[in-house]
Design a protein around this motif. Structure first.
Motif, PDB file in Angstrom:
ATOM      1  N   UNK A   2       0.790  -1.389  -0.159  1.00  0.00           N
ATOM      2  CA  UNK A   2      -0.611   0.075   0.123  1.00  0.00           C
ATOM      3  C   UNK A   2       1.062   1.345   0.364  1.00  0.00           C
ATOM      4  N   UNK A   3       0.683   2.178  -0.976  1.00  0.00           N
ATOM      5  CA  UNK A   3       1.549   3.661  -0.877  1.00  0.00           C
ATOM      6  C   UNK A   3       1.074   4.115   0.682  1.00  0.00           C
ATOM      7  N   UNK A   5      -0.001   7.954   2.387  1.00  0.00           N
ATOM      8  CA  UNK A   5      -0.937   8.100   2.588  1.00  0.00           C
ATOM      9  C   UNK A   5      -0.505   9.921   1.310  1.00  0.00           C
ATOM     10  N   UNK A   6      -1.345   9.777   0.060  1.00  0.00           N
ATOM     11  CA  UNK A   6      -1.345  11.534  -0.509  1.00  0.00           C
ATOM     12  C   UNK A   6      -2.519  11.816  -1.016  1.00  0.00           C
ATOM     13  N   UNK A   8      -4.661  13.687  -3.512  1.00  0.00           N
ATOM     14  CA  UNK A   8      -5.027  13.253  -4.760  1.00  0.00           C
ATOM     15  C   UNK A   8      -5.999  14.667  -5.703  1.00  0.00           C
ATOM     16  N   UNK A  31       0.624  12.152 -12.467  1.00  0.00           N
ATOM     17  CA  UNK A  31       0.191  10.658 -13.061  1.00  0.00           C
ATOM     18  C   UNK A  31      -0.257  10.823 -13.628  1.00  0.00           C
ATOM     19  N   UNK A  32       0.357   9.990 -14.704  1.00  0.00           N
ATOM     20  CA  UNK A  32      -0.634   9.335 -16.837  1.00  0.00           C
ATOM     21  C   UNK A  32      -1.385   8.573 -16.328  1.00  0.00           C
ATOM     22  N   UNK A  33      -0.986   7.467 -16.572  1.00  0.00           N
ATOM     23  CA  UNK A  33      -0.894   6.021 -16.610  1.00  0.00           C
ATOM     24  C   UNK A  33      -0.654   5.268 -15.575  1.00  0.00           C
ATOM     25  N   UNK A  34       0.457   5.728 -14.984  1.00  0.00           N
ATOM     26  CA  UNK A  34       0.599   5.449 -13.239  1.00  0.00           C
ATOM     27  C   UNK A  34       1.544   4.076 -13.749  1.00  0.00           C
ATOM     28  N   UNK A  38       2.792   3.820 -10.066  1.00  0.00           N
ATOM     29  CA  UNK A  38       2.391   2.853  -9.407  1.00  0.00           C
ATOM     30  C   UNK A  38       2.873   2.363  -8.199  1.00  0.00           C
ATOM     31  N   UNK A  53      -2.601  14.169 -11.215  1.00  0.00           N
ATOM     32  CA  UNK A  53      -3.214  13.071 -12.530  1.00  0.00           C
ATOM     33  C   UNK A  53      -3.611  13.536 -13.442  1.00  0.00           C
TER      34      UNK A  53
ATOM     35  N   UNK B  19      -9.507   6.127   0.873  1.00  0.00           N
ATOM     36  CA  UNK B  19      -8.223   6.840   0.440  1.00  0.00           C
ATOM     37  C   UNK B  19      -7.745   6.633  -0.812  1.00  0.00           C
ATOM     38  N   UNK B  20      -7.147   8.092  -0.964  1.00  0.00           N
ATOM     39  CA  UNK B  20      -6.038   8.325  -2.899  1.00  0.00           C
ATOM     40  C   UNK B  20      -5.757   6.536  -2.610  1.00  0.00           C
ATOM     41  N   UNK B  21      -5.151   6.519  -1.875  1.00  0.00           N
ATOM     42  CA  UNK B  21      -3.889   5.623  -2.073  1.00  0.00           C
ATOM     43  C   UNK B  21      -4.892   3.958  -1.734  1.00  0.00           C
ATOM     44  N   UNK B  23      -5.442   0.786  -3.798  1.00  0.00           N
ATOM     45  CA  UNK B  23      -5.078   0.076  -5.486  1.00  0.00           C
ATOM     46  C   UNK B  23      -6.776  -0.544  -5.815  1.00  0.00           C
ATOM     47  N   UNK B  26      -8.052  -3.598  -4.412  1.00  0.00           N
ATOM     48  CA  UNK B  26      -8.746  -3.599  -2.659  1.00  0.00           C
ATOM     49  C   UNK B  26      -9.982  -3.121  -2.800  1.00  0.00           C
ATOM     50  N   UNK B  62      -2.263  -2.461 -10.202  1.00  0.00           N
ATOM     51  CA  UNK B  62      -1.368  -1.150 -10.429  1.00  0.00           C
ATOM     52  C   UNK B  62      -2.399   0.382 -11.403  1.00  0.00           C
ATOM     53  N   UNK B  63      -3.036   0.573 -10.523  1.00  0.00           N
ATOM     54  CA  UNK B  63      -4.360   1.115 -11.109  1.00  0.00           C
ATOM     55  C   UNK B  63      -4.599   1.836  -9.543  1.00  0.00           C
ATOM     56  N   UNK B  64      -4.654   3.169  -9.195  1.00  0.00           N
ATOM     57  CA  UNK B  64      -5.818   3.417  -7.786  1.00  0.00           C
ATOM     58  C   UNK B  64      -6.896   3.557  -8.054  1.00  0.00           C
ATOM     59  N   UNK B  66      -9.021   6.059  -7.325  1.00  0.00           N
ATOM     60  CA  UNK B  66      -9.005   6.955  -7.650  1.00  0.00           C
ATOM     61  C   UNK B  66      -9.017   7.336  -9.355  1.00  0.00           C
ATOM     62  N   UNK B  67      -8.301   6.434  -9.623  1.00  0.00           N
ATOM     63  CA  UNK B  67      -7.629   6.997 -11.308  1.00  0.00           C
ATOM     64  C   UNK B  67      -9.538   6.119 -11.831  1.00  0.00           C
TER      65      UNK B  67
END
Lengths: 283, 155
Positions: A2-3, A5-6, A8, A31-34, A38, A53, B19-21, B23, B26, B62-64, B66-67
């Protein structure tokens, strides 16, 4: 994984995106395609406080076929590039390399702008864009500038981009050498990144080479054109003999990467092998 | 700080605070409890988390989430038409295309993308198309046969 916190942000214009970069500076990432960012966030190799984004910015999408060049919007996916008719015709190595990146899933969403901003030296784009004499269009608060690709890649994950700049497009000139070009790669079997990636573009006049551009990804921490190979080819006829002579000392004088996938000596040898493969395909 | 997202999954719209983070994988597994989408490597390599986003195969690790806001997701649970299996699901059943089954949802979602763009792929094209999906039981031969079965049925 899990990244961290940020916050967006999803701007809808380049201007808004640049304003966000100006506000958050060092603490932000585009971020574009990520598909480069990511994974980096998940591994916590970077933990920006703000993610901007840019995928919703229309002016950064699409591939335009102009009179003297083809403009690839930074948000174009590898898949879109691989299937673009104008690129297939005017710069086949660009479409070919795009079709060899990652896998179907990665090509569906990973973008050229994101990939070159990330500047992984083992990515496919650096070799191809160097050989293609591409320009990178960077936008900033005062307008935009174009950076020659020879000046763009500065080392491992390093580029000439300023902190408050965004890649908005990549320009591929319509030249005789781009029309006669190819890309070959020796992929790392799991990641598909290049242990060696070689792009070659050659123009001829009356059978003699007028311009030769040969560039490598994966070999050095800074992707490079091999001027020794290019000089040797220029003025000769492209055949088995001239290829053998030109590629006898590929990557001489270059600082070569060495890791558990490929040691320095092996990588250098394979750079020669793949240079011969690329050039032979154009002969 | 959580942000609102509206994501359509298998035809149904879900409005959630995330949360923006978070994935996308999840979001699918934990927020929606659709556990057919698997997490294998978690590093964009194995393909077991493959879903479709606006009709294109994507590794959802490999994507959030939010995307994917405002977009449409299809997971393995959305492939069958009621009781009627999707031709790919039927193919994996008929041709013994799975052993442990862990990679199967991702294989089917990737195969659906392959067949969408190339309804009559050669064996080589199928194998090349699956380069981003790993089967640790190494059951690739029958996976290819399963996809060939589906291609024939869908023709």
């Amino acid at each position: 994984m899990v990244p961290s916190k940020f916050a967006y942000h999803k701007p809808s214009t380049v201007k808004e995106a640049i304003a966000l970069l100006a506000t958050h500076g060092d603490d932000s990432k585009i971020l574009s395609g990520g598909h480069s960012l990511v994974p980096v966030l998940k591994l916590r190799l970077n933990d920006p406080e703000h993610i901007i984004d840019v995928s919703g910015i229309d002016s950064m999408g699409g591939i335009r076929d102009n009179e003297k060049s083809i403009t690839i919007g930074a948000n174009s996916t590898h898949g879109e590039i691989a299937n673009n008719a104008a690129l297939k015709e005017h710069a086949p190595m660009v479409a070919l390399a795009a079709s060899m990146i990652g896998d179907i899933q990665v090509r569906n969403f990973g973008t050229i702008g994101g990939s070159i901003a990330h500047a992984d030296p083992a990515a496919d784009w650096p070799a191809v864009l160097l050989a293609a004499d591409a320009n990178v269009v960077l936008s900033h608060a005062g307008g935009q500038r174009e950076v020659d690709i020879d000046q763009f890649f500065k080392g491992l994950f390093m580029t000439a981009m300023g902190e408050e700049e965004i890649i908005t497009a990549i320009r591929i000139p319509k030249t005789a050498f781009n029309k006669n070009s190819t890309y070959v790669k020796f992929p790392q079997p799991a990641s598909r990144f290049a242990l060696v990636g070689c792009a070659a573009a050659i123009s001829n006049s009356d059978g003699y080479i007028t311009e030769a551009r040969v560039a490598f990804s994966g070999v050095s921490a800074t992707p490079f054109r091999d001027s020794n190979v290019e000089k040797s080819l220029k003025g000769s006829v492209l055949n088995e003999g001239s290829i053998a002579t030109a590629t006898a000392s590929v990557a001489d004088g270059v600082s070569i990467m060495s890791d558990h996938f490929a040691a320095e000596k092996y990588r250098k040898h394979m750079a020669g092998v793949y240079a011969r493969k690329a050039l032979s395909a154009l002969a | 700080m959580k942000v609102p997202v509206s994501i359509t999954v298998n035809g149904k719209q879900y409005d959630k605070m995330v949360e923006p983070r978070m994935l996308l994988v999840y979001f699918i597994r934990e927020e929606l409890a659709l556990t057919g989408t698997h997490i294998g490597c978690d590093t964009s390599s194995c393909g077991s988390c493959t879903i479709h986003l606006d009709g294109k195969a994507l590794k959802s690790c490999t994507m959030l989430a939010v995307q994917a806001n405002g977009k449409s997701v299809t997971t393995i649970e959305g492939m069958a038409n009621g009781e009627e299996l999707h031709p790919l699901q039927e193919g994996f059943h008929m041709e013994h295309g799975l052993q442990c089954g862990f990679c199967t949802p991702g294989m089917i979602m990737c195969a659906a993308d392959i067949l969408k763009n190339n309804p009559t792929p050669t064996e080589e094209e199928i194998r090349h198309g699956l380069e981003g999906n790993f089967c640790r039981c190494t059951g690739y031969h029958n996976i290819v046969k399963s996809i060939q079965y589906a291609a024939k049925k869908m023709a």
